[in-house]
Write an enzyme that holds these catalytic residues in place. Structure first.
Site, mmCIF file in Angstrom:
data_model
loop_
_atom_site.group_PDB
_atom_site.id
_atom_site.type_symbol
_atom_site.label_atom_id
_atom_site.label_comp_id
_atom_site.label_asym_id
_atom_site.label_seq_id
_atom_site.Cartn_x
_atom_site.Cartn_y
_atom_site.Cartn_z
ATOM 1 N N LYS A 110 0.820 -1.212 0.000
ATOM 2 C CA LYS A 110 0.000 0.000 0.000
ATOM 3 C C LYS A 110 0.858 1.267 0.000
ATOM 4 O O LYS A 110 0.399 2.332 -0.408
ATOM 5 C CB LYS A 110 -0.968 -0.020 1.174
ATOM 6 C CG LYS A 110 -2.044 -1.087 0.969
ATOM 7 C CD LYS A 110 -3.116 -1.071 2.031
ATOM 8 C CE LYS A 110 -4.259 -2.000 1.672
ATOM 9 N NZ LYS A 110 -3.899 -3.421 1.784
HETATM 10 C C1 LIG Z 1 -4.513 -4.500 1.119
HETATM 11 C C2 LIG Z 1 -3.755 -5.755 0.999
HETATM 12 C C3 LIG Z 1 -4.095 -6.755 0.049
HETATM 13 C C4 LIG Z 1 -5.329 -6.651 -0.839
HETATM 14 O O1 LIG Z 1 -5.224 -5.643 -1.785
HETATM 15 P P1 LIG Z 1 -6.503 -5.127 -2.564
HETATM 16 O O2 LIG Z 1 -6.034 -4.024 -3.414
HETATM 17 O O3 LIG Z 1 -7.481 -4.682 -1.507
HETATM 18 O O4 LIG Z 1 -7.048 -6.274 -3.337
HETATM 19 C C5 LIG Z 1 -3.284 -7.875 -0.034
HETATM 20 N N1 LIG Z 1 -2.201 -8.026 0.760
HETATM 21 C C6 LIG Z 1 -1.849 -7.103 1.666
HETATM 22 C C7 LIG Z 1 -0.656 -7.354 2.521
HETATM 23 C C8 LIG Z 1 -2.599 -5.939 1.823
HETATM 24 O O5 LIG Z 1 -2.236 -5.012 2.739
#
Ligand SMILES: *Cc1c(COP(=O)(O)O)cnc(C)c1O
Length: 466
Positions: A110
């Site tokens: 993120k």
């Molecule tokens: C947010 C997250 C996901 C999922 O991502 P999306 O964009 O919501 O599909 C997968 N793995 C981790 C570690 C995350 O923080």
């Protein structure tokens, strides 16, 4: 480049207006009105570019209202905080390639989007002489990535609600040890859903929202998707740079459909046949897998798994894909979403042919995820985090000979040390960024899950126009 709403209720917007709007005011999600196409020559000419230079090439195809030199600066600043020069390095292990997206300040993918969004907000607020009070609820990863995206920024305060003692210790500490004066952590006596419900209630109070310049940082902001398109392009170039010609597959652990939707746009953007399959991997919260495999998009109860960032049912970015599935028909998209909000389900089995052209999918059980972590460690001496393991398991199921398979690694294993230790018998080595975090000073308020209490707190600490 103009931006429109999936529900058709908004006059075309510029990129910066779309970023500041976040969620469409008609309830829809914002999208570019067309996806640019990169021809093979241009794509090949990007081979030698650094990550930030490539990010500029990709993003500037979608942004025409920020001067080039300023966009360059924003991008350079956003990726200078990463622990490796490559930003998103690609590691070959056996039959697979692991795309490490966790070298940002909070060790989760993120950061790739939120470092950029934080700088973009700062830039736009500066230009408009405005301020923003970001309010969000987190179940773990988003909160710290958002906090690191805006810490210390002059025109922004950030208020993040997390469920008291229901996030991992590392996740809690990553949020509460940030001492910048513009960061406010609130632990609520309640669940993530309670936090989310209060945040929604405050955003729905329009006079309050306007007066206190509330801003959101959740995964529906188009700028987040845009930043994530870049690493699909980068990884494809890296594979081609190794001499491979021909299509590439990707496997993506999915929760809110944000990351995989970025892949879907990357596939449209790049020359035909650059990206072949997008494998959508879920944990036992399998609504998206049922959608791809049966056309059944119906809500069930959320179950807790060892990949908590994917413990999601209604995926907030799903509507964006639905819009393309409906051939950009906003009337139909809106009708389907209204129906879904009312009934909690959609039957899209008539569209199964198109859906399965776009995605393959596997739902991965808890046992299979742990087993994947263990086997991968044994075979390659490489530790996967539980989210990445979901994607790796699905990738091995869908891998075909001669086609490279890239697995998106969405978090550093040390963020989920307990699960990793359970799977392998050894806890992952703490990276430098987390060393000593247990003993650092923290700042956090503990509050009841009561909207009025949160509102009063926010009122006394909100940033106002000078
Ligand atoms: C947010 C997250 C996901 C999922 O991502 P999306 O964009 O919501 O599909 C997968 N793995 C981790 C570690 C995350 O923080």
């Amino acid at each position: 480049m103009q931006y429109i709403s999936t529900r058709g209720g908004i006059a075309p917007l510029s990129f910066t207006d779309a970023v500041m709007m976040g969620l469409g005011v008609d309830g829809g999600l914002l999208l570019p009105n067309e996806i640019p196409k990169i021809d093979s020559e241009t794509f090949a000419s990007w081979q030698a570019l650094s990550y930030p230079a490539l990010a500029f090439e990709v993003m500037s195809r979608f942004i025409d209202d920020i001067p080039a030199s300023e966009l360059h600066d924003l991008i350079n600043k956003s990726y200078a905080t990463f622990g490796t020069k490559e930003v998103t390095p690609l590691v070959a292990l056996g039959d697979l390639h692991i795309l490490e997206l966790f070298h940002g300040p909070t060790l989760a993918f993120k950061d790739v989007a939120l470092q950029f969004l934080g700088n973009l907000f700062e830039y736009l607020l500066d230009k408009n002489k405005s301020v923003m009070n970001i309010l969000g609820a987190t179940s773990g990863d988003t909160g710290s990535a958002a906090i690191y995206g805006v810490r210390g920024k002059a025109r922004i305060n950030i208020f993040i609600l997390h469920p008291h003692k229901r996030v991992s210790e590392v996740q809690e500490k990553q949020m509460t040890t940030v001492m910048d004066a513009n960061v406010f952590n609130i632990a609520i006596r309640g669940s993530f859903d309670d936090g989310q419900a209060m945040v929604k209630a405050l955003f729905n109070e329009l006079s309050f929202k306007d007066k206190y310049h509330l801003g959101a940082i959740n995964s529906i902001n188009w700028a987040r998707v845009l930043a994530q398109i870049v690493y699909y392009v980068k990884a494809s170039l890296d594979i081609q740079g190794q001499g491979h010609r021909g299509p590439i597959d990707f496997s993506i652990p999915t929760g809110n459909f944000g990351d995989i939707f970025a892949g879907f746009i990357a596939k449209k953007l790049l020359p035909g046949n650059t990206i072949r399959h997008l494998v959508l991997a879920t944990n036992s919260n399998d609504i998206l897998s049922r959608f791809v495999n049966q056309g059944d998009y119906s809500l069930r109860n959320v179950v807790q798994t060892s990949s908590p960032s994917m413990d999601i049912q209604a995926a907030s970015n799903f509507e964006r894909y639905l819009y393309y599935l409906m051939n950009c028909d906003t009337v139909q998209t809106k009708a389907l979403m209204v129906n879904f909000l009312k009934t909690g389900k959609l039957d899209l089995s008539d569209q199964l042919g198109q859906i399965q052209d776009d995605f393959l999918s596997t739902a991965v059980s808890e046992e299979a995820a742990l087993k994947t972590i263990r086997c991968f460690k044994q075979a390659h001496d490489y530790t996967l985090d539980p989210h990445t393991a979901i994607g790796v398991h699905a990738a091995l199921e869908h891998k075909t000979d001669g086609i490279p398979m890239i697995c998106l690694a969405t978090a550093h294993p040390a963020k989920f040390g307990k699960v990793v230790a359970k799977a392998t018998g050894t806890a992952p080595v703490l990276p430098e960024a987390l060393e000593g975090i247990e003993t650092k000073a923290t700042r956090c308020e503990l509050m009841d899950a009561d909207t009025e209490t949160i509102k009063q707190y926010l009122k006394t600490r909100a940033r106002h126009l000078p």
